[in-house]
Design a protein around this motif. Structure first.
Motif: not given
Lengths: 505, 505
Positions: A248-249, B31-41, B46-50
């Motif tokens: 994702s960009t 924590v938002l940054c953390l969420c971004l990184v976690a979401g990317h990883l 397919k079971w987990v989304n952001e």
């Protein structure tokens, strides 16, 4: 419906309640759009720039609201300091760091530091002494010694925001990087000085006080810079290691923006200079992190930060314009019209004197000469800081005078700067490629101006006087040049492989 | 320094003072940054989304702060409703309108309207009646009739934010446009219903009340849409007429963003549905204004709005996660554990029943069938509206139950949606080009699911039952098709020459 909307607006303006927020946001957003359009239409006019437009439109809207609310209140959005420091300032400074020409900036680093540190010290001394000596003479003399020093700091720090609007990075890169760089460093100096003065017991001044302040400054400068650079490098590393663009960009862009913001807030939390931190974070991010993202993210980040910064800048000028008609402040002033004019004159003269006193000597010292002394609008930061206290008539007088000074400097110097630059510049436009002899640089005045306004290679080989100056300047520049070469090697060998960016060889 | 930082954080968490703002912004940004990184990883999982990631991380951070502040307080940023409505919601909805597939959306317009209007009425009736009947049975029965209706509205409106996270516009375009479109229209309905219920005197219900509510809805829907479309067209016209790109890309982007925001705030000011307005403003802007800007502005706007929306969404889930551990709310609840479980069960069952009661019949009516009934997270809007009142133990019980329901629906249905869609979809992936006979669509279940999940042409010519349904559906779709053809002609001949955009012929 239209009349009930007006009523609501009027009520909101006078009460400032919850529905007031919606109304003010509407008015501000609409007027911001108007400023954008006006700025676009006036783009080719060299006498007017966006900040002046925003100031004038702000005044007009302020006057309209004042009339509609029947004189009860003119400023519709209660501006609290936090709004400015937390939301408006960070994007402006980050964008400046992100878009600044790094080579130019670091090449002039010593000059910028001398302007930003010693220059401010000189200016504070002159302005404070001037206030102490002159203000009682125009019938205004109810301040403590500490207050005079505080005023000295306020009127000595320059405003980075306004500067960026007037000077073009492409036309006069050296002037831009000097004036802007000084503004950023300046902020750190004034933070240190302000804190020093706040805690100072004026009756027990020790001789070591100045040294301590300089030491504090160096500590603050170093820690702020390191914090900003560290966060920038960390972001670059994460972007490179995890390769976000794969999925994702938007995540890349969001991460860069959030980390930049985090650097500012962390610095504020640790009582460092948020401005310095976010500025260096911007520099590091554009040097490394920017190369680790997808092509569309590169375009987006370039524009997203510029747009945010643009909106924030316009907002500030608009706000100052609307705030100028705030009747509460003007009413609290007890000074007569004559006194006001006197105070205003004193402030303007002292600012010019203070600026001239350090810009000219320091410029000569480092081989730069400037028309810069004429460009010194007051920093909005401190104007806003001061705006908090309106109950005290003495403070109110200072605030109204400050507003007048802000208007005067922005309008008059803002009007003059562009024509002045273009009056000095065009005759040297058609010069030969690098190293060539520039034509028509014979008068001593030109010799002072040219190296400042043109590119480095512009003042090539001129008269003997110029050559003598150049050899001194070469001596001063050689260490910087050496540092630069070593830095490039280090950067290519160690930094870029880890944090990203193209190889230079 | 680290320990003093923790102390400051703890103090800020418990007092919420001025330095508290800086601390909370730091924590939230980090924590938002953390969420971004976690979401990317976790992207490929397919079971987990952001949203689920953000909820869980929010919970963990909330728990950490709760422990660090020694149980005094867990939510660090005092979330006021205004923050959500003024800053977080508009970019999400505008981006949805800006990126939505317009053809798909307008093709399903009638279905969306029937879901969004009549569906909500049906659901409100069922859920309210269910609460009235069932809540006393689990030991909780202290509400007025109006409160039951209000609860019915709250638990009947779906949440556009969460939906967008789980369903992919590219994989299941029809499902996306239906579920999302319903969520947007839904908002207008619930605004109208909420206002109607607020002003309703339950003892004097007239038979015309329902008709009046429907009339109000149509008025609100029409005015909100017209306002949004007008502002979008105006922006497109200004961009085209003045050709901003000539001077500055940033001004174009800024103008689009500001006008979109203005549309939302104006709608709120006029007591219309800001969500509907900004949504249609987004549609119009992407249809006209987007074609009038420079190439780099097009890339930038696509990403700038998506990024803002992305950050806002993650922020919401993070906040809900952190808010869940707010002890003040849980303490005020006086209900026993057994009662809580009972209430929770009642709410979940009624939501599912209410959804099923309108999704299935209305789907059959317009030839669409759905697994959609299982996807009904509560709208955060109303959850936040309700969060305001925590002093009342009855309200507190409802709020804590709502939080549990939000968690349950987001986590469980969020977990289930993606696997469910991919379990139904893959066998029909390799179908022939348009008009071809789709393989393996023989069971009645598949016939219901396919037209909903696939493209329009997916359910080609199947068994007799399917063909019969298709002819009915053709009859229903023909007027839409005719309207579409006339609209295209009108658009090409009159609208696009004025407001911009490529010719379709």
């Amino acid at each position: 419906a239209a009349s009930s909307l007006w009523d609501e607006l009027v009520v909101a303006a006078s009460t400032g309640g919850s529905s007031g927020t919606v109304v003010s946001i509407c008015v501000f957003t609409a007027v911001l759009c108007l400023c954008l359009v006006a700025g676009h239409l006036l783009e080719e006019n060299k006498w007017v720039n966006e900040s002046i437009t925003a100031l004038i439109i702000g005044c007009i809207v302020g006057a309209l609201i004042f009339l509609l609310s029947k004189g009860r209140n003119s400023h519709i959005l209660r501006f609290d300091e936090q709004l400015f420091f937390i939301y408006v300032l960070p994007p402006i400074i980050f964008n400046a760091g992100f878009q600044v020409k790094k080579k130019q900036f670091f090449h002039n680093f010593l000059t910028i530091m001398s302007f930003g540190v010693f220059g401010v010290f000189i200016s504070v001394a002159i302005v404070s002494a001037g206030f102490y000596w002159l203000l009682p003479k125009v019938g205004f003399g109810k301040l403590d010694a500490v207050d005079y020093l505080a005023l000295g700091v306020i009127f000595s720090s320059t405003d980075t925001v306004c500067t960026l609007q007037v000077i073009s990075q492409d036309e006069t890169p050296r002037l831009y990087s000097l004036v802007f760089g000084e503004g950023v460093v300046n902020d750190a100096t004034s933070v240190v000085l302000f804190n020093a003065i706040k805690n100072m017991d004026i009756t027990k001044i020790k001789s070591g006080a100045v040294l301590k302040v300089i030491g504090d400054f160096l500590y603050l400068f170093a820690t702020s810079t390191i914090l900003g650079a560290t966060i920038g490098l960390f972001t670059a590393y994460v972007l490179k290691a995890l390769y976000f663009g794969r999925h994702s960009t938007d995540r890349e862009v969001a991460l860069m923006a959030l980390m930049a913001y985090l650097s500012y807030m962390l610095a504020e939390l640790l009582s460092l200079s948020g401005i310095l931190t976010v500025f260096f974070c911007g520099i590091v991010m554009s040097h490394y992190a920017w190369h680790n993202v997808t092509e569309s993210s590169r375009i987006t980040t370039r524009h997203i930060f510029a747009t945010l910064s643009f909106i924030a800048e316009t907002f500030i000028f608009l706000y100052v314009g609307m705030d100028a008609l705030d009747m509460d402040k003007w009413k609290t002033t007890q000074a007569s019209f004559k006194t006001s004019i006197g105070i205003f004159g004193v402030i303007i003269s002292l600012i010019l004197l203070g600026r001239a006193a350090f810009v000219f000597p320091l410029s000569i010292l480092s081989n730069f000469m400037s028309g810069n002394s004429e460009k010194a609008p007051i920093t909005f930061k401190h104007q806003f800081t001061f705006s908090g206290v309106t109950q005290d008539p003495v403070h109110a007088t200072i605030i109204t005078s400050t507003i007048v000074v802000v208007f005067f400097t922005t309008l008059v110097f803002g009007f003059l700067t562009r024509p002045m630059i273009s009056a000095m510049l065009p005759q040297h436009r058609h010069r030969e490629p690098a190293g060539g002899r520039s034509t028509g640089s014979n008068s001593p005045k030109d010799e002072f101006i040219l190296p400042f306004l043109g590119d480095e290679d512009a003042s090539g080989s001129g008269s003997g006087f110029v050559q003598a100056k150049r050899s001194i300047s070469m001596m001063l520049e050689r260490p910087i040049h050496t540092v630069h070469i070593y830095w490039r090697k280090f950067d290519d060998r160690f930094m870029r492989p880890i944090f990203g960016g193209p190889r230079s060889y």
